[in-house]
Design an enzyme around this catalytic site. Structure first.
Site, PDB file in Angstrom:
ATOM      1  N   HIS A 273       1.040  -1.193   0.049  1.00 17.15           N
ATOM      2  CA  HIS A 273      -0.047  -0.166  -0.108  1.00 17.15           C
ATOM      3  C   HIS A 273       0.946   1.242   0.008  1.00 17.15           C
ATOM      4  O   HIS A 273       2.192   1.053   0.272  1.00 17.15           O
ATOM      5  CB  HIS A 273      -1.153   0.093   1.364  1.00 17.15           C
ATOM      6  CG  HIS A 273      -2.210  -0.859   1.172  1.00 17.15           C
ATOM      7  ND1 HIS A 273      -3.018  -0.875   2.243  1.00 17.15           N
ATOM      8  CD2 HIS A 273      -2.372  -1.980   0.070  1.00 17.15           C
ATOM      9  CE1 HIS A 273      -3.934  -2.327   1.649  1.00 17.15           C
ATOM     10  NE2 HIS A 273      -3.423  -2.727   0.535  1.00 17.15           N
TER      11      HIS A 273
ATOM     12  N   GLU B  14       1.390   3.735   1.993  1.00 19.85           N
ATOM     13  CA  GLU B  14       2.070   4.134   3.258  1.00 19.85           C
ATOM     14  C   GLU B  14       3.123   3.262   3.381  1.00 19.85           C
ATOM     15  O   GLU B  14       4.353   3.751   3.699  1.00 19.85           O
ATOM     16  CB  GLU B  14       1.010   3.869   4.301  1.00 19.85           C
ATOM     17  CG  GLU B  14      -0.173   4.649   4.545  1.00 19.85           C
ATOM     18  CD  GLU B  14      -1.363   3.898   4.013  1.00 19.85           C
ATOM     19  OE1 GLU B  14      -2.450   4.117   4.385  1.00 19.85           O
ATOM     20  OE2 GLU B  14      -1.011   3.143   2.781  1.00 19.85           O
TER      21      GLU B  14
ATOM     22  N   CYS C 256      -5.316   1.603   6.451  1.00 22.18           N
ATOM     23  CA  CYS C 256      -5.930   0.065   6.934  1.00 22.18           C
ATOM     24  C   CYS C 256      -5.561  -0.480   8.031  1.00 22.18           C
ATOM     25  O   CYS C 256      -4.303  -0.209   8.461  1.00 22.18           O
ATOM     26  CB  CYS C 256      -5.911  -0.785   5.587  1.00 22.18           C
ATOM     27  SG  CYS C 256      -3.980  -1.583   5.371  1.00 22.18           S
TER      28      CYS C 256
ATOM     29  N   GLY D 279     -24.708   1.512 -27.611  1.00 19.40           N
ATOM     30  CA  GLY D 279     -25.719   2.315 -28.463  1.00 19.40           C
ATOM     31  C   GLY D 279     -26.843   2.838 -27.734  1.00 19.40           C
ATOM     32  O   GLY D 279     -26.933   2.647 -26.416  1.00 19.40           O
TER      33      GLY D 279
END
Length: 368
Positions: A50, A52, A75, A294
């Protein structure tokens, strides 16, 4: 530098993870000591460290007594990696500045609470709006379990998506088309209907340097995708999923041999049940979809209530024609007050074209 300036740097770092971290959020982090940047990092890929921990790993000196700026609450639970709060506490960081709270039920403010319990000063809500926007896909997915759907279309100033011959290449210019490829890189999947495939024979790939191809999802109720189409011919190289109501395994086999995956979905009013489809896609960890359908698929998606945002590319051109294609077809709403309302619109100039991005106001047409 002030808190907002360091957080802005963390936001810039976070965006480097775009397209590579889903279904995790993009997160950036900066370590500051004595008004100097001593470390920085971001979440680089799903399953990797992560932000950090990357910032700590890149630190040029001891982080003891430093301040950590991070775009999302650290976390405090075990997942693909161990908790970031643990690394922060062990590093003896004295102050943590946070942009957004993590709505993950495993978190819900617990990360902040744990840091404060260990005597760390926590400041939250710095550049919250910008940090929340960065995580809009993650927030939607973690709270609903279904993909965030961005509906995109290009049209002329008189609202046409093709000339009367059916030709539609190209309505917009190069700058707008490049933005579409950037979004294909960012989103986990791109979705189109069989009508679009039959009319345009698209590739639906990301064609920018260093880009990542999204999962291609083709909504094909009766399984009519030509095996000679570019989608089928490239399915062994580009992940491709056909959503169909056809349950004949023998008819599935040629597509499977071509490299496609088949996902069976029940019908609703003669078309794929899009609510059932996105539920199944969410279970497969598809967190976001760029809907390049579409008019019929766009109308069905709006009716199903699965669209979170709309991108409207407008080219300074006029095609004319009384019965030519429209971005949103179907029956339409009976009265103006039944319209699907768009809000928080942002206008961007892309070369000669204009991009309008708007959030869909939920449930208006159902009075809920």
């Amino acid at each position: 530098m002030k808190d907002a300036e360091y957080m802005r740097l963390a936001l810039q770092l976070a965006q480097k993870g775009m397209g590579f971290v889903a279904p995790n959020p993009m997160v950036g982090a900066v370590l500051i000591k004595d008004d100097r940047i001593i470390g920085q990092g971001y979440h680089e890929q799903y399953g990797g460290l992560h932000a950090e921990r990357n910032a700590l790993a890149n630190a040029t000196e001891s982080p003891k007594g430093a301040a950590l700026y991070v775009t999302l609450e650290p976390c405090c639970h075990y997942g693909k990696t161990s908790p970031c709060t643990k690394a922060i506490i062990e590093s003896e960081i004295r102050r943590v500045v946070i942009g957004s709270h993590d709505p993950n039920p495993l978190m819900a403010g617990k990360g902040i609470e744990l840091l404060r319990k260990h005597g760390i000063e926590v400041v939250d809500g710095v550049l919250k709006a910008e940090c929340d926007k960065l995580c809009e896909v993650f927030f939607h997915f973690i709270q609903t379990g279904t993909p965030y759907v961005l509906m995109k279309y290009a049209m002329t100033m008189d609202g046409k998506t093709a000339a009367y011959t059916g030709a539609s290449k190209w309505i917009t210019g190069e700058a707008a088309r490049r933005r579409v490829h950037e979004d294909r890189h960012q989103y986990s999947a791109v979705m189109a209907g069989i009508g679009t495939v039959l009319a345009d024979d698209p590739l639906l790939t990301c064609r920018i340097e260093g880009g990542r191809n999204p999962l291609r999802i083709i909504c094909d109720t009766h399984l009519c995708l030509p095996l000679s189409s570019q989608i089928a011919l490239t399915a062994k190289k580009v992940p491709t999923l056909i959503a169909t109501s056809n349950t004949d395994l023998q008819q599935h086999q040629p597509y499977i041999e071509a490299g496609c995956r088949i996902l069976t979905v029940p019908q609703k009013e003669g078309l794929l049940d899009l609510n059932k489809l996105i539920t199944k896609l969410g279970e497969k960890k598809v967190d976001s979809i760029l809907l390049e359908g579409g008019g019929i698929l766009n109308w069905s998606a709006l009716q199903a209530g699965i669209v979170s945002k709309v991108q409207t590319y407008i080219a300074p051109k006029l095609f004319g024609g009384a019965n030519e294609k429209t971005p949103v077809a179907g029956q339409g709403v009976p009265l103006p007050e039944d319209a699907f309302l768009l809000t928080n619109s942002i206008v961007t100039r892309l070369g000669e074209d204009i991009l309008i991005e708007s959030e869909v106001k939920p449930c208006v047409h159902r009075n809920c």
